[in-house]
Scaffold this motif. Sequence first.
Motif, mmCIF file in Angstrom:
data_model
loop_
_atom_site.group_PDB
_atom_site.id
_atom_site.type_symbol
_atom_site.label_atom_id
_atom_site.label_comp_id
_atom_site.label_asym_id
_atom_site.label_seq_id
_atom_site.Cartn_x
_atom_site.Cartn_y
_atom_site.Cartn_z
ATOM 1 N N ALA A 12 0.832 -1.204 0.000
ATOM 2 C CA ALA A 12 0.000 0.000 0.000
ATOM 3 C C ALA A 12 0.869 1.258 0.000
ATOM 4 N N LEU A 13 1.941 1.249 0.777
ATOM 5 C CA LEU A 13 2.849 2.387 0.821
ATOM 6 C C LEU A 13 3.541 2.594 -0.521
ATOM 7 N N ALA A 14 3.989 1.508 -1.134
ATOM 8 C CA ALA A 14 4.643 1.600 -2.438
ATOM 9 C C ALA A 14 3.684 2.148 -3.491
ATOM 10 N N LYS A 15 2.457 1.673 -3.483
ATOM 11 C CA LYS A 15 1.460 2.144 -4.445
ATOM 12 C C LYS A 15 1.205 3.637 -4.253
ATOM 13 N N TRP A 16 1.077 4.076 -3.009
ATOM 14 C CA TRP A 16 0.873 5.487 -2.737
ATOM 15 C C TRP A 16 2.081 6.301 -3.204
ATOM 16 N N GLY A 17 3.275 5.845 -2.854
ATOM 17 C CA GLY A 17 4.487 6.568 -3.233
ATOM 18 C C GLY A 17 4.616 6.733 -4.731
ATOM 19 N N LEU A 18 4.365 5.671 -5.466
ATOM 20 C CA LEU A 18 4.462 5.739 -6.921
ATOM 21 C C LEU A 18 3.378 6.629 -7.516
#
Length: 66
Positions: A12-18
């Motif tokens: 979820a964090l990676a998706k938000w960051g990207l």
Amino acid sequence: MVTTMNIGGHAALAKWGLSQLTLESDSDILEIGGGGANVVMLEEMPARITLAYAECVKQKKRVDGG
């Protein structure tokens, strides 16, 4: 740890960051780490991707040797 990074909070964090990136077709991305789900998401973006995998990630070992 490496095996479970594509599930749970990290994904979820990676998706938000990207989602915070604005990339053009001439943008360059250097993915350093294990790739996994991040590479799949990056491949959907209009940019050139270079992958660099740490040896500890390839072998699914902790950096501190544990």
